[in-house]
Design a protein around this motif. Structure first.
Motif, short mmCIF file in Angstrom:
data_model
loop_
_atom_site.label_atom_id
_atom_site.label_comp_id
_atom_site.label_asym_id
_atom_site.label_seq_id
_atom_site.Cartn_x
_atom_site.Cartn_y
_atom_site.Cartn_z
N ALA A 105 0.83 -1.21 0.00
CA ALA A 105 0.00 0.00 0.00
C ALA A 105 0.86 1.26 0.00
O ALA A 105 0.61 2.20 -0.76
N LEU A 106 1.89 1.29 0.84
CA LEU A 106 2.73 2.48 0.94
C LEU A 106 3.58 2.69 -0.30
O LEU A 106 3.86 3.84 -0.69
N SER A 107 4.00 1.63 -0.94
CA SER A 107 4.80 1.78 -2.16
C SER A 107 3.96 2.33 -3.31
O SER A 107 4.49 3.00 -4.20
N LYS A 108 2.66 2.08 -3.28
CA LYS A 108 1.77 2.55 -4.35
C LYS A 108 1.15 3.91 -4.05
O LYS A 108 0.83 4.67 -4.97
N ALA A 109 0.94 4.20 -2.77
CA ALA A 109 0.32 5.48 -2.39
C ALA A 109 0.92 5.96 -1.08
O ALA A 109 0.26 5.96 -0.04
N PRO A 110 2.18 6.40 -1.11
CA PRO A 110 2.83 6.84 0.14
C PRO A 110 2.13 8.01 0.81
O PRO A 110 2.29 8.23 2.01
N VAL A 111 1.32 8.74 0.05
CA VAL A 111 0.64 9.91 0.60
C VAL A 111 -0.32 9.54 1.73
O VAL A 111 -0.69 10.40 2.54
N VAL A 112 -0.72 8.26 1.83
CA VAL A 112 -1.63 7.87 2.90
C VAL A 112 -1.01 8.08 4.28
O VAL A 112 -1.71 8.18 5.28
N LEU A 113 0.33 8.18 4.33
CA LEU A 113 1.00 8.47 5.60
C LEU A 113 0.57 9.82 6.16
O LEU A 113 0.64 10.05 7.37
N ARG A 114 0.15 10.72 5.28
CA ARG A 114 -0.24 12.06 5.70
C ARG A 114 -1.71 12.16 6.10
O ARG A 114 -2.16 13.20 6.56
N ARG A 115 -2.47 11.10 5.91
CA ARG A 115 -3.87 11.13 6.29
C ARG A 115 -4.00 10.98 7.81
O ARG A 115 -3.24 10.26 8.45
#
Length: 382
Positions: free
Chosen positions: A271-281
């Motif tokens: 998940a993080l490799s495809k959409a690292p921006v989720v860390l900012r949610r």
């Protein structure tokens, strides 16, 4: 301020940088500046800032502490005349003075005019220079701003892109170009980012180019630990996600996502490799989105891990209204079962409305109204 501006503009029409030679500017200022008070000791800085510059009383009180040495309005009047000639409105001039009170102490002919000439030589228009003045603060009074913009403008591609970065602060203009900014840019280019990528990275994370170069290297290493290699399409997004987050905060957010979405170590890495921006949610967003996608829509955790873009969308503004619209149409026999929720959730709003709302308005006359209201969170969930 308005009377001063009106007086200036009746004497002044400045089409190009050639209108600012120092001798001409001196004649202009002597002709347009209001007469100096015969009693300099009566000059009240705070009242001048309110009555002539247009600052609010609290702004004037704060600014006057930096102008306590002023004994007459001569130099401030000359600066205001210069700003009016540059094209700043009264409100813009007031904002510039509030941001940099010592601007009123600058020499219009020896300090400000050469900067304007240099920026004009770089291709900036007068409206762009006026906007830069309001963003740059005290840096506008330094001639070094010319060499800095000579380097930065080609990097960002346009003055508009650069101004978007400066909106969040003038750090980029204050920082050491040779010792900090250029080494950071060179390293990011070594990591596979082009000028366009660097500009896009700086717009949401404006401090990335002015931070310690060693910290930038740590950010790159952190992005790689997420499984996003240098040179990949997602590398810029990974840098944006981890920028200025400590290892402890990243580890805590990763653990939270594993528990919230019921992911294994491998799945959270995917998940993080495809959409690292989720860390900012936020944790609240992640929790509510997980409950909705897994409990209400019925998606499998592994499915979400493979398509993590689903987590980045607004729950109330996109996911929930679309789910209810498609569910209603399916339950009433207007749509076939087995539609891909990933496709439904990721298509643009225009395409979704054209494909799922407009064709069914005859069979379901109120669906367009109810769907629009649901997107505005004006209807209860049911």
């Amino acid at each position: 301020m308005l009377r001063l501006r009106s007086s200036i503009l009746t004497h002044l029409a400045i089409p190009s940088s050639s209108a600012y030679p120092c001798s001409s500017l001196r004649r202009l200022l002597s002709a347009t500046a209001p007469p100096i008070s015969p009693n300099p000791s009566s000059f009240a800085v705070e009242d001048y800032l309110v009555g002539t510059c247009g600052l609010t009383r609290p702004q004037a009180l704060k600014a006057s502490a930096k102008l306590s040495h002023l004994r007459s309005p001569a130099k401030p009047d000359a600066v205001l005349a210069f700003l009016a000639g540059l094209g700043l409105s009264g409100a813009d001039a007031a904002a510039a003075v509030a941001k940099d009170p010592r601007l009123l102490c600058a020499k219009a002919d020896k300090t400000l005019a050469p900067v304007v000439d240099g920026l004009t030589g770089l291709g900036l228009s007068r409206p762009e220079i006026a906007r830069l003045l309001s963003l740059a603060g005290s840096e506008f009074r330094c001639r070094s701003i010319i060499s800095k913009l000579q380097y930065l403008l080609p990097l960002f591609g346009s003055s508009e892109n650069l101004f978007r970065v400066l909106k969040s602060g003038s750090h980029l203009l204050c920082s050491d170009l040779e010792r900090v900014v250029k080494p950071n840019i060179a390293f990011l280019q070594e990591c596979g980012l082009g000028a366009c990528d660097i500009a896009k990275l700086c717009i949401p994370v404006s401090r990335v180019l002015v931070t310690n170069p060693e910290h930038v290297r740590m950010m790159v290493a952190c992005a790689e630990r997420l499984g996003v290699p240098r040179g990949s399409r997602m590398f810029r997004h990974a840098l944006q996600a981890v920028a200025f987050l400590s290892k402890e905060k990243i580890a805590a957010k990763v653990e939270f996502m594993k528990n919230t979405f019921r992911w294994s170590d491998a799945e959270v890495s995917i998940a993080l490799s495809k959409a690292p921006v989720v860390l900012r949610r936020s944790k609240e967003h992640l929790q509510r989105t997980s409950n909705f996608l897994i409990s209400e829509v019925g998606l499998e955790p592994a499915y979400i891990a493979r398509l993590p873009a689903l987590i980045t969308y607004s729950l109330e503004g996109r996911l929930r209204p679309r789910h209810y619209a498609v569910k209603f149409l399916t339950e009433n026999g207007l749509l076939d079962h087995g539609r891909s929720y990933y496709v439904i959730f990721t298509m643009t709003e225009k395409v979704f409305v054209e494909k799922y709302i407009c064709p069914h308005q005859e069979a379901a006359p109120h669906i367009a109204k109810y769907y629009a209201a649901a997107c505005q969170e004006e209807l209860p969930a049911h």
